[in-house]
Scaffold this active site. Structure first.
Site, short mmCIF file in Angstrom:
data_model
loop_
_atom_site.label_atom_id
_atom_site.label_comp_id
_atom_site.label_asym_id
_atom_site.label_seq_id
_atom_site.Cartn_x
_atom_site.Cartn_y
_atom_site.Cartn_z
CG HIS A 126 -1.83 -0.32 -4.21
ND1 HIS A 126 -2.04 0.99 -3.87
CD2 HIS A 126 -2.36 -1.05 -3.19
CE1 HIS A 126 -2.64 1.06 -2.70
NE2 HIS A 126 -2.85 -0.17 -2.27
CB SER A 185 -0.84 0.05 1.28
OG SER A 185 -1.73 -1.01 1.34
CG ASN A 233 -3.04 3.86 0.85
OD1 ASN A 233 -4.21 3.98 1.22
ND2 ASN A 233 -2.56 2.73 0.38
CD GLU A 269 -1.54 4.11 -6.36
OE1 GLU A 269 -1.68 3.38 -5.35
OE2 GLU A 269 -1.46 5.34 -6.26
N1 CAA Z 1 -15.62 -9.78 -2.35
C1 CAA Z 1 -16.32 -9.89 -3.48
N2 CAA Z 1 -17.43 -9.18 -3.74
C2 CAA Z 1 -17.86 -8.34 -2.79
C3 CAA Z 1 -17.19 -8.18 -1.57
C4 CAA Z 1 -16.02 -8.95 -1.37
N3 CAA Z 1 -15.28 -8.87 -0.25
N4 CAA Z 1 -17.85 -7.26 -0.83
C5 CAA Z 1 -18.91 -6.86 -1.56
N5 CAA Z 1 -18.91 -7.50 -2.74
C6 CAA Z 1 -19.86 -7.33 -3.85
C7 CAA Z 1 -21.19 -7.90 -3.45
O1 CAA Z 1 -21.26 -9.27 -3.80
C8 CAA Z 1 -22.16 -7.05 -4.25
O2 CAA Z 1 -22.33 -7.54 -5.56
P1 CAA Z 1 -23.73 -8.22 -5.97
O3 CAA Z 1 -24.79 -7.29 -5.47
O4 CAA Z 1 -23.65 -8.31 -7.44
O5 CAA Z 1 -23.73 -9.50 -5.26
C9 CAA Z 1 -21.47 -5.71 -4.40
O6 CAA Z 1 -20.09 -5.94 -4.07
C10 CAA Z 1 -22.03 -4.69 -3.47
O7 CAA Z 1 -22.00 -5.23 -2.16
P2 CAA Z 1 -23.10 -4.99 -1.05
O8 CAA Z 1 -24.44 -4.76 -1.70
O9 CAA Z 1 -22.99 -6.07 -0.04
O10 CAA Z 1 -22.62 -3.71 -0.28
P3 CAA Z 1 -22.36 -2.24 -0.78
O11 CAA Z 1 -23.25 -1.82 -1.89
O12 CAA Z 1 -22.37 -1.47 0.48
O13 CAA Z 1 -20.87 -2.27 -1.37
C11 CAA Z 1 -18.54 -2.08 -1.09
C12 CAA Z 1 -19.81 -2.79 -0.62
C13 CAA Z 1 -18.27 -2.42 -2.56
C14 CAA Z 1 -17.41 -2.61 -0.24
C15 CAA Z 1 -18.74 -0.52 -0.94
O14 CAA Z 1 -19.16 -0.23 0.37
C16 CAA Z 1 -17.50 0.28 -1.23
O15 CAA Z 1 -17.16 0.54 -2.39
N6 CAA Z 1 -16.77 0.70 -0.16
C17 CAA Z 1 -15.54 1.47 -0.29
C18 CAA Z 1 -14.41 0.52 -0.60
C19 CAA Z 1 -13.11 1.25 -0.75
O16 CAA Z 1 -12.97 2.46 -0.62
N7 CAA Z 1 -12.07 0.44 -1.01
C20 CAA Z 1 -10.72 0.95 -1.09
C21 CAA Z 1 -10.05 0.76 0.24
S1 CAA Z 1 -8.42 1.42 0.26
C22 CAA Z 1 -7.47 0.23 -0.47
O17 CAA Z 1 -7.92 -0.82 -0.84
C23 CAA Z 1 -6.02 0.57 -0.66
C24 CAA Z 1 -5.13 0.38 0.48
O18 CAA Z 1 -3.92 0.22 0.21
C25 CAA Z 1 -5.55 0.40 1.89
P1 NAD Z 2 -4.20 -9.70 5.91
O1 NAD Z 2 -3.74 -9.55 7.31
O2 NAD Z 2 -5.66 -9.88 5.63
O3 NAD Z 2 -3.44 -10.93 5.20
C1 NAD Z 2 -2.05 -11.13 5.20
C2 NAD Z 2 -1.81 -12.62 5.01
O4 NAD Z 2 -0.39 -12.82 4.81
C3 NAD Z 2 -2.20 -13.49 6.20
O5 NAD Z 2 -3.06 -14.53 5.77
C4 NAD Z 2 -0.86 -14.04 6.74
O6 NAD Z 2 -0.98 -15.35 7.23
C5 NAD Z 2 0.00 -14.01 5.48
N1 NAD Z 2 1.45 -13.93 5.76
C6 NAD Z 2 2.08 -13.15 6.68
N2 NAD Z 2 3.41 -13.35 6.59
C7 NAD Z 2 3.61 -14.24 5.60
C8 NAD Z 2 4.77 -14.84 5.03
N3 NAD Z 2 6.00 -14.53 5.47
N4 NAD Z 2 4.61 -15.72 4.02
C9 NAD Z 2 3.36 -16.04 3.56
N5 NAD Z 2 2.23 -15.51 4.07
C10 NAD Z 2 2.36 -14.63 5.07
O7 NAD Z 2 -3.63 -8.41 5.12
P2 NAD Z 2 -4.24 -7.69 3.83
O8 NAD Z 2 -5.23 -6.68 4.25
O9 NAD Z 2 -4.57 -8.73 2.83
O10 NAD Z 2 -2.94 -6.86 3.36
C11 NAD Z 2 -1.87 -7.48 2.69
C12 NAD Z 2 -1.06 -6.45 1.92
O11 NAD Z 2 -1.92 -5.76 1.00
C13 NAD Z 2 -0.40 -5.37 2.78
O12 NAD Z 2 0.82 -5.00 2.20
C14 NAD Z 2 -1.41 -4.22 2.68
O13 NAD Z 2 -0.82 -2.96 2.92
C15 NAD Z 2 -1.84 -4.36 1.22
N6 NAD Z 2 -3.16 -3.78 0.92
C16 NAD Z 2 -4.17 -3.88 1.84
C17 NAD Z 2 -5.42 -3.33 1.51
C18 NAD Z 2 -6.57 -3.43 2.46
O14 NAD Z 2 -7.57 -2.73 2.26
N7 NAD Z 2 -6.51 -4.25 3.49
C19 NAD Z 2 -5.61 -2.74 0.25
C20 NAD Z 2 -4.54 -2.70 -0.67
C21 NAD Z 2 -3.31 -3.21 -0.32
#
Ligand code: CAA
Ligand code: NAD
Length: 284
Positions: free
Chosen positions: A142, A120, A192, A154
């Site tokens: 990403h 991330s 991020n 990304e």
């Molecule tokens: N896996 C697969 N499909 C999923 C799912 C999952 N984990 N979660 C939800 N879905 C699907 C559902 O099956 C549903 O599709 P259908 O209706 O066709 O079955 C659809 O997504 C919508 O789901 P819901 O109706 O249950 O719920 P919702 O309308 O509230 O949507 C959401 C859920 C898509 C998660 C929505 O709330 C959303 O877009 N949230 C924001 C997510 C976001 O910002 N993500 C980025 C996070 S940051 C990141 O990822 C980067 C990082 O490095 C941290």
């Molecule tokens: P998570 O905690 O759900 O899963 C991590 C998994 O890695 C676990 O199942 C753990 O058992 C496994 N693991 C740990 N050390 C390991 C090793 N040495 N060898 C093999 N497996 C190992 O974490 P996550 O949310 O899936 O995040 C994973 C990566 O993706 C991180 O780098 C995170 O920053 C990035 N990411 C997370 C998100 C998010 O929304 N959570 C979105 C984009 C990117």
């Protein structure tokens, strides 16, 4: 063209599991590796459930779902990734853990294989130092959570990433049904760098008593048309992951304004990591 048929995924958590599912559904022979057997079981169970649901909803035929299931293998042995054309790593957001893993992986994979990290925030140039003279084949890929739903990848080039590697990974992302958008190699990249300070500020807003968590989220959802409020989203991402990302940005961008809010850190210390522990800001 990407010229890839076999995709390896490291980590079967929420991101690795999602990436493996999308790879399998997109026709790639996929192997998911995790050190934790119960995480692998959980991942397999989730794939069965989500594919069954896709069939139920008419988004996929039963035959296609069965074929996707057969294309995904689950393993607790790193060596099972040896035939992969690309390995996408998705383990905990810590540079030391990722680098150890890539070092081991470089003695397993063929000379032509591509190393990708779903990090991330961590510098791709830094992670690429773990694969010796193969840094030209190292790249950031990403994905976003939930991977089967979110369209973006990304793509981050490290200093040594070759043009050929970038082109192949852009083409692979499209073949996985995603839209690839490039970003440069700075801590937090684009996504991020912008998202996490907003989430962190939501914790400060809560900590300072400006509003209750439900109200902070309601204001951001209704007022800004965000699908989830920032505190709900933090639980969804994982509070531990949010802290790791803030730490990487504070260090990498050399600026204390990216330090994680004390309340966010306290919840992580208490084991409240969000959806994955069924308790974070909110209870599930
Ligand atoms: N896996 C697969 N499909 C999923 C799912 C999952 N984990 N979660 C939800 N879905 C699907 C559902 O099956 C549903 O599709 P259908 O209706 O066709 O079955 C659809 O997504 C919508 O789901 P819901 O109706 O249950 O719920 P919702 O309308 O509230 O949507 C959401 C859920 C898509 C998660 C929505 O709330 C959303 O877009 N949230 C924001 C997510 C976001 O910002 N993500 C980025 C996070 S940051 C990141 O990822 C980067 C990082 O490095 C941290
Ligand atoms: P998570 O905690 O759900 O899963 C991590 C998994 O890695 C676990 O199942 C753990 O058992 C496994 N693991 C740990 N050390 C390991 C090793 N040495 N060898 C093999 N497996 C190992 O974490 P996550 O949310 O899936 O995040 C994973 C990566 O993706 C991180 O780098 C995170 O920053 C990035 N990411 C997370 C998100 C998010 O929304 N959570 C979105 C984009 C990117």
């Amino acid at each position: 063209m990407h010229g890839m048929e076999r995709v390896g995924v490291i980590g079967s958590g929420q991101m690795g599991g999602g990436i493996a599912q999308v790879a399998g559904v997109s026709g790639f022979d996929t192997v998911v590796f995790d050190v934790n057997a119960s995480a692998l079981d959980k991942c397999k169970g989730l794939h069965q459930k989500l594919l069954a649901r896709a069939v139920e909803k008419g988004r996929m035929s039963q035959d296609d779902a069965d074929a996707a299931r057969k294309r995904i293998a689950y393993t607790d042995e790193l060596g099972a990734l040896r035939d992969s054309d690309i390995v996408i790593e998705a383990v905990v957001e810590r540079a030391d853990v990722k680098k150890d893993l890539f070092k081991d992986l470089s003695s397993v994979l063929s000379e032509t294989a591509v190393f990708a990290s779903n990090t991330s925030s961590i510098s791709i140039t830094d992670l690429a130092t773990s694969v010796g003279d193969r840094a030209d084949r190292f790249i950031g890929m990403h994905f976003f959570n939930p991977v089967p739903v979110m369209k973006l990848v990304e793509v981050i080039n490290g200093l040594a990433t070759s043009r050929e590697t970038t082109d192949r990974v852009l083409s692979l992302s499209e073949a996985m049904g995603k839209t690839a958008v490039p970003a440069n190699d700075r801590a937090g990249f684009v996504s991020n760098r912008i998202l996490m300070p907003m989430i962190n500020e939501a914790f400060y807003t809560w900590m300072e008593g400006v509003a209750e968590p439900e109200h902070i989220d309601e204001i951001m959802k209704l007022g800004m048309a965000h699908p989830m409020g920032p505190l709900r989203l933090a639980d969804f991402i994982g509070l531990d992951t949010c802290v790791h990302i803030m730490d990487v940005m504070a260090e990498g961008l050399n600026n204390p304004r990216y330090r994680a809010c004390p309340l966010l850190k306290q919840l992580v210390t208490a084991g409240r990591l969000g959806d994955k522990t069924k308790h974070g800001v909110f209870k599930y």
